[in-house]
Design an enzyme around this catalytic site. Structure first.
Site, short mmCIF file in Angstrom:
data_model
loop_
_atom_site.label_atom_id
_atom_site.label_comp_id
_atom_site.label_asym_id
_atom_site.label_seq_id
_atom_site.Cartn_x
_atom_site.Cartn_y
_atom_site.Cartn_z
N VAL A 58 -2.49 5.24 10.41
CA VAL A 58 -1.35 5.16 9.50
C VAL A 58 -1.45 6.24 8.42
O VAL A 58 -2.44 6.32 7.70
CB VAL A 58 -1.26 3.77 8.85
CG1 VAL A 58 -0.05 3.70 7.92
CG2 VAL A 58 -1.19 2.68 9.90
N LYS A 59 -0.41 7.05 8.34
CA LYS A 59 -0.36 8.13 7.35
C LYS A 59 0.22 7.59 6.04
O LYS A 59 1.31 7.03 6.02
CB LYS A 59 0.52 9.26 7.90
CG LYS A 59 -0.09 10.63 7.84
CD LYS A 59 0.83 11.61 8.56
CE LYS A 59 0.48 13.03 8.18
NZ LYS A 59 1.40 13.99 8.80
#
Length: 215
Positions: free
Chosen positions: A82-83
């Protein structure tokens, strides 16, 4: 050094993955918008092609929203990372997610201090943007050297992804500095193959062989 492909173009990912060059993929909303497809559909397909980490970015700006989106994203595939943007709210989300075993990639890093904060919050990866620093007259690669120095001094396990790569020199300098990963647009990765002396050498070999066969 690992090579990630910085794209959401599935055909390009397949092309370079077939060469054994893709250790992971990074995407962002802008890259996925270019493909004109559903966000979740694209991420799921990329994850089915690539064994390594695939970064997918949250849209929410508050920590609660980021955490909610992150929990949905990781349901798509085991290799989703997850960015999260480098903000206070982002770091709050990273801290929560790291305790849940969800891997995060903190993006939009422009200083060694930011990279250190992200690592302390529990980020799996940090992404310093070298090209954008170059654009405003700063030395993007100097940031990488600073981050590597700080992380090395304290044995920090957070991996450094060199992002906003604009040309082959960025890739080479990243490798020389010991960066863990460079995430590379496919047009830049294509350029790594090229050297005029290689082309000249192939042309010479072919010319000599044709001359030999025509004797």
């Amino acid at each position: 050094m690992k090579f990630f492909l910085d794209t959401a173009n599935v055909e390009k990912i397949k092309e370079f993955n077939a060469l054994g060059l893709v250790d992971g993929v990074t995407t962002n909303p802008s890259l996925i918008k270019k493909e004109g497809r559903d966000f979740y559909e694209v991420i799921k397909e990329i994850c089915s092609i690539v064994d390594g980490p695939v970064s997918a970015e949250v849209i929410a700006l508050d920590s609660e929203g980021m955490v909610k989106e992150a929990r949905e994203l990781v349901k798509l595939a085991e290799n989703v990372v997850v960015k999260i943007p480098m903000t206070k709210e982002g770091m709050k989300a990273v801290n929560i997610l790291s305790k849940e075993g969800i891997k995060t990639n903190v993006t939009l890093i422009f200083s060694a201090n930011q990279a250190l904060l992200a690592a302390k919050a529990g980020a799996s990866y940090v992404s310093p943007f070298v090209g954008r620093l170059d654009d405003v007259g700063q030395d993007g690669m100097f940031l990488i050297s600073e981050v590597m120095q700080v992380f090395g001094a304290y044995g920090i396990e957070t991996e450094v992804i060199v992002a906003s790569v604009r040309h082959p020199i960025h890739v080479l300098e990243s490798a020389k500095m010991g960066a863990d990963i460079a995430t590379i647009p496919f047009d830049v990765l294509d350029k790594l193959f090229n050297h005029p002396l290689t082309d000249n050498g192939i042309a010479k070999f072919l010319s000599d062989w044709e001359a030999h066969m025509n004797r």
